[in-house]
Design an enzyme around this catalytic site. Structure first.
Site, PDB file in Angstrom:
ATOM      1  N   LYS A  77      94.555  87.690  79.743  1.00 55.94           N
ATOM      2  CA  LYS A  77      95.836  88.847  79.326  1.00 55.94           C
ATOM      3  C   LYS A  77      96.908  89.180  80.338  1.00 55.94           C
ATOM      4  O   LYS A  77      96.460  90.166  80.268  1.00 55.94           O
ATOM      5  CB  LYS A  77      95.351  89.866  78.157  1.00 55.94           C
ATOM      6  CG  LYS A  77      96.780  90.050  77.046  1.00 55.94           C
ATOM      7  CD  LYS A  77      95.935  90.393  75.643  1.00 55.94           C
ATOM      8  CE  LYS A  77      97.071  91.495  75.256  1.00 55.94           C
ATOM      9  NZ  LYS A  77      98.194  90.540  74.575  1.00 55.94           N
TER      10      LYS A  77
HETATM   11  N1  PPE Z   1      97.191  85.432  71.746  1.00 57.08           N
HETATM   12  C1  PPE Z   1      97.956  86.248  71.787  1.00 57.08           C
HETATM   13  C2  PPE Z   1      99.042  85.538  73.292  1.00 57.08           C
HETATM   14  C3  PPE Z   1      98.081  87.752  72.554  1.00 57.08           C
HETATM   15  O1  PPE Z   1      99.020  88.491  73.279  1.00 57.08           O
HETATM   16  C4  PPE Z   1      97.679  88.637  71.161  1.00 57.08           C
HETATM   17  C5  PPE Z   1      98.055  90.457  71.365  1.00 57.08           C
HETATM   18  C6  PPE Z   1      96.801  88.054  71.059  1.00 57.08           C
HETATM   19  C7  PPE Z   1      96.710  86.354  70.726  1.00 57.08           C
HETATM   20  C8  PPE Z   1      96.005  88.351  69.739  1.00 57.08           C
HETATM   21  O2  PPE Z   1      94.761  88.720  70.282  1.00 57.08           O
HETATM   22  P1  PPE Z   1      93.988  90.352  69.368  1.00 57.08           P
HETATM   23  O3  PPE Z   1      95.193  91.040  70.477  1.00 57.08           O
HETATM   24  O4  PPE Z   1      93.165  90.466  70.692  1.00 57.08           O
HETATM   25  O5  PPE Z   1      93.809  90.145  68.511  1.00 57.08           O
HETATM   26  N2  PPE Z   1      99.320  90.544  71.398  1.00 57.08           N
HETATM   27  C9  PPE Z   1      99.139  91.572  72.195  1.00 57.08           C
HETATM   28  C10 PPE Z   1     100.347  92.511  72.624  1.00 57.08           C
HETATM   29  C11 PPE Z   1     101.404  92.503  71.567  1.00 57.08           C
HETATM   30  C12 PPE Z   1     103.395  92.206  72.666  1.00 57.08           C
HETATM   31  O6  PPE Z   1     103.660  92.190  71.815  1.00 57.08           O
HETATM   32  O7  PPE Z   1     103.228  93.354  73.534  1.00 57.08           O
HETATM   33  C13 PPE Z   1      98.438  92.845  71.016  1.00 57.08           C
HETATM   34  O8  PPE Z   1      98.960  92.154  69.449  1.00 57.08           O
HETATM   35  O9  PPE Z   1      99.138  93.892  71.062  1.00 57.08           O
END
Ligand code: PPE
Length: 307
Positions: free
Chosen positions: A159
């Site tokens: 990430k």
């Molecule tokens: N894909 C991406 C690209 C992504 O950024 C997130 C989280 C997910 C999948 C889902 O991951 P999880 O949160 O572990 O279920 N995105 C984070 C950032 C959002 C933002 O705008 O900043 C979040 O949901 O916190």
């Protein structure tokens, strides 16, 4: 505007929000090598508060740092403690939590040399990511003109800050075109994820989500797969195309920020009845039970704290 709180944890100390600053020659600001997390804390049904899957998020943060070859001068336990400390300092009974590790200033140039690895933990109140209405009625998404990362161009399991240039461009395009979110296809043309969420479809009672190959291994995605199976749904992790999505009975997004957001339209095509589907709403209801401590079977996913 982000809702300002009192303190931000910065390299081991709580500092006032307005003093959590860096130099403009901070390496990450120029070259994008940094890693972060998005975590949520919820008020629980017994009047307490709990961080959802805290250990898993902190583990992913350190995995991201390892992938990016960042030598972090803290342990996972230190960051778990820092997060709770910051929530308490800000008296937040519910919050969005943003830890970030970045390369500080020192040398300039692509090689970061011995520049320090710096860490912050910010916490603030953040409501529904795509709006309250989105959670209830579903959103409209559009296939992006931007392709999701190739696995050897960006490190898709990390990430990482720089990975989000692609997300920001896709999101701005989708919003400018009047949509809520961008659907990203991978370099082979299959559905991958959205700009900050994982994606699922439901067809003939079977729930399908793309495999982890080129997407972020979402912690909400993993929770949802487990939860859906417990509730008796069949879940498969399989590649699918955008046209399979067009003819799905339902579709939805998952993410820490987005929680479970139903999708009601893709590329002008109505999904199902053009509203939040029954499976999506069922899973959403059960997900909110888990995060608020109303499902004893998943008590181990909650890290309780007091403010
Ligand atoms: N894909 C991406 C690209 C992504 O950024 C997130 C989280 C997910 C999948 C889902 O991951 P999880 O949160 O572990 O279920 N995105 C984070 C950032 C959002 C933002 O705008 O900043 C979040 O949901 O916190």
């Amino acid at each position: 505007m982000v809702q300002k709180t009192d303190k931000i944890w910065f390299d081991g100390k709580l500092v006032p929000w307005d003093e959590a600053n860096v130099h403009v020659l901070t390496h990450t600001l120029h070259y994008g090598v940094g890693v972060f997390e998005g975590i949520r804390a919820y008020k629980t049904v017994d009047g307490r508060s709990a961080v959802y899957r805290l250990k898993e998020h902190v583990k992913r943060l350190f995995d991201s740092a390892r992938i990016m070859e960042m030598k972090v001068p803290h342990s996972e336990e230190d960051i778990v403690k820092a997060i709770v400390e910051t929530l308490q300092a800000n008296q937040l009974a519910e919050a969005y939590i943003r830890p970030l590790m970045f390369i500080g200033d020192g040398v300039m140039g692509v090689h970061p040399g011995k520049n320090p690895i710096r860490t912050i933990v910010a916490t603030w109140f953040w409501g529904a990511y795509l709006g309250e209405e989105a959670l209830k009625k579903g959103i409209r998404i559009k296939t992006s003109t931007f392709t999701r990362h190739h696995v050897n161009v960006m490190m898709t399991k990390a990430k990482a800050c720089g990975n989000y240039v692609n997300s920001v461009l896709a999101k701005m395009e989708a919003v400018a075109d009047g949509y809520d979110e961008a659907l990203m296809l991978d370099t082979s043309g299959y559905v991958s994820e959205c700009t900050g969420e994982n994606i699922f479809l439901v067809r003939n009672g079977v729930i399908k989500t793309p495999p982890l190959t080129s997407i972020l291994a979402g912690i909400t995605r993993e929770s949802m797969i487990k939860l859906a199976r417990e509730l008796g749904y069949e879940v498969v992790e399989e590649r699918f195309t955008r046209d399979e999505l067009y003819s799905a009975d339902e579709a939805f997004l998952t993410g820490t920020a987005a929680e479970l957001t139903p999708i009601r339209e893709v590329d002008r095509r109505r999904i199902g009845k053009g509203e939040a589907g029954p499976v999506a709403l069922h899973l959403q209801k059960e997900y909110f039970k888990i995060v608020t401590g109303d499902n004893a079977a998943h008590a181990d996913w909650l890290h309780y704290y007091t403010v």
